[in-house]
Write a protein that holds these residues in place. Structure first.
Motif, PDB file in Angstrom:
ATOM      1  N   PRO A 122      63.911  -4.092  16.575  1.00 19.32           N
ATOM      2  CA  PRO A 122      62.537  -4.600  16.453  1.00 19.32           C
ATOM      3  C   PRO A 122      61.863  -4.003  15.213  1.00 19.32           C
ATOM      4  N   GLY A 123      61.227  -4.861  14.435  1.00 22.15           N
ATOM      5  CA  GLY A 123      60.617  -4.415  13.186  1.00 22.15           C
ATOM      6  C   GLY A 123      61.566  -4.425  12.009  1.00 22.15           C
ATOM      7  N   GLY A 124      62.846  -4.757  12.250  1.00 18.28           N
ATOM      8  CA  GLY A 124      63.826  -4.795  11.176  1.00 18.28           C
ATOM      9  C   GLY A 124      63.565  -5.928  10.199  1.00 18.28           C
ATOM     10  N   CYS A 125      64.085  -5.764   8.989  1.00 17.43           N
ATOM     11  CA  CYS A 125      63.794  -6.671   7.876  1.00 17.43           C
ATOM     12  C   CYS A 125      65.054  -7.410   7.436  1.00 17.43           C
ATOM     13  N   VAL A 126      64.874  -8.628   6.914  1.00 18.76           N
ATOM     14  CA  VAL A 126      65.949  -9.342   6.239  1.00 18.76           C
ATOM     15  C   VAL A 126      65.554  -9.582   4.785  1.00 18.76           C
TER      16      VAL A 126
END
Length: 232
Positions: A122-126
């Motif tokens: 959760p909160g991770g970026c691409v």
């Protein structure tokens, strides 16, 4: 991507203007983030993965092709072979999923994006790059096994449908678009344009495309699209 193209790319990507500037843009994005765990999906020979490592990330390169995976391994990169639509990774493992010029090669691009959502915390970026604008389709796209080129709308919808929150979409390679369009449209220029250029021309082209770091070109038509999005 065809294994021959991967090998050709590995030979020239260290100095070639296009690859150098793309790595510079990746590094620019990464410097805005706190390093954590990252996966580089469709890493080919792993040169972009090394940018992650250089900036303090604990990175894994995911590559389907055996020759690309072997070249990345030879560079000392942690490589996992696998299908991007069925990542051999447990849920919620990564702070960042990166995939540069990969989605256009995969029939089930939505499956890849859903897998990114699954393996991110959760909160991770691409961070994503894809070729832009179906009107630019040429023999280059056929030669490098592209299945599609994206519009802003199609790329944004792809990630929104998977549940991502879009933070930024920008064009890249805007200034050189007319020259690239002309070159790819010539009948004498059949096939891929992944090729070495002379050192003087390489320096000129790198200087030109590098200007886009400082100019407001992100909303203009370019050759590529770059997206940053986040898992809620």
């Amino acid at each position: 991507m065809d294994p021959v193209e991967i090998k050709q790319m590995a030979v020239i990507e260290e100095s070639h203007w296009w690859f150098r500037e793309r790595r510079a843009l990746i590094a620019r994005e990464l410097r805005r983030m706190t390093p954590g765990r990252a996966i580089d999906i469709g890493a080919a020979a792993g040169r972009n993965t090394s940018v992650l490592e250089d900036l303090g990330w604990q990175a894994i390169a995911l590559e389907y092709d055996s020759s690309g995976a072997e070249m990345a391994k030879d560079r000392g990169i942690n490589v996992v072979r696998g299908d991007a639509t069925q990542l051999p990774i447990p849920d919620a493992q990564f702070d960042l999923a990166m995939s540069y010029d990969v989605l256009e090669h995969i029939k089930d691009d939505a499956g890849v994006v859903n897998e990114m959502m699954r393996v991110l915390k959760p909160g991770g970026c691409v961070l994503i790059a894809v070729p832009a604008d179906p009107k630019l389709w040429s023999e280059h796209d056929d030669a490098v096994s592209h299945l599609r080129r994206y519009t802003r709308e199609s790329l944004t919808t792809l990630f929104e449908d998977a549940g991502f929150t879009i933070e930024k979409v920008r064009s890249w390679n805007v200034i050189l678009r007319p020259a690239i369009t002309w070159k790819r449209g010539r009948k004498s220029n059949a096939g891929s344009d992944i090729e070495a250029v002379s050192a003087p021309l390489n320096r000129v082209l790198h200087a030109i495309v590098g200007m886009e770091r400082y100019l407001p070109t992100g909303k203009l038509p370019g050759v590529s699209l770059m997206l940053r999005a986040r898992k809620p």
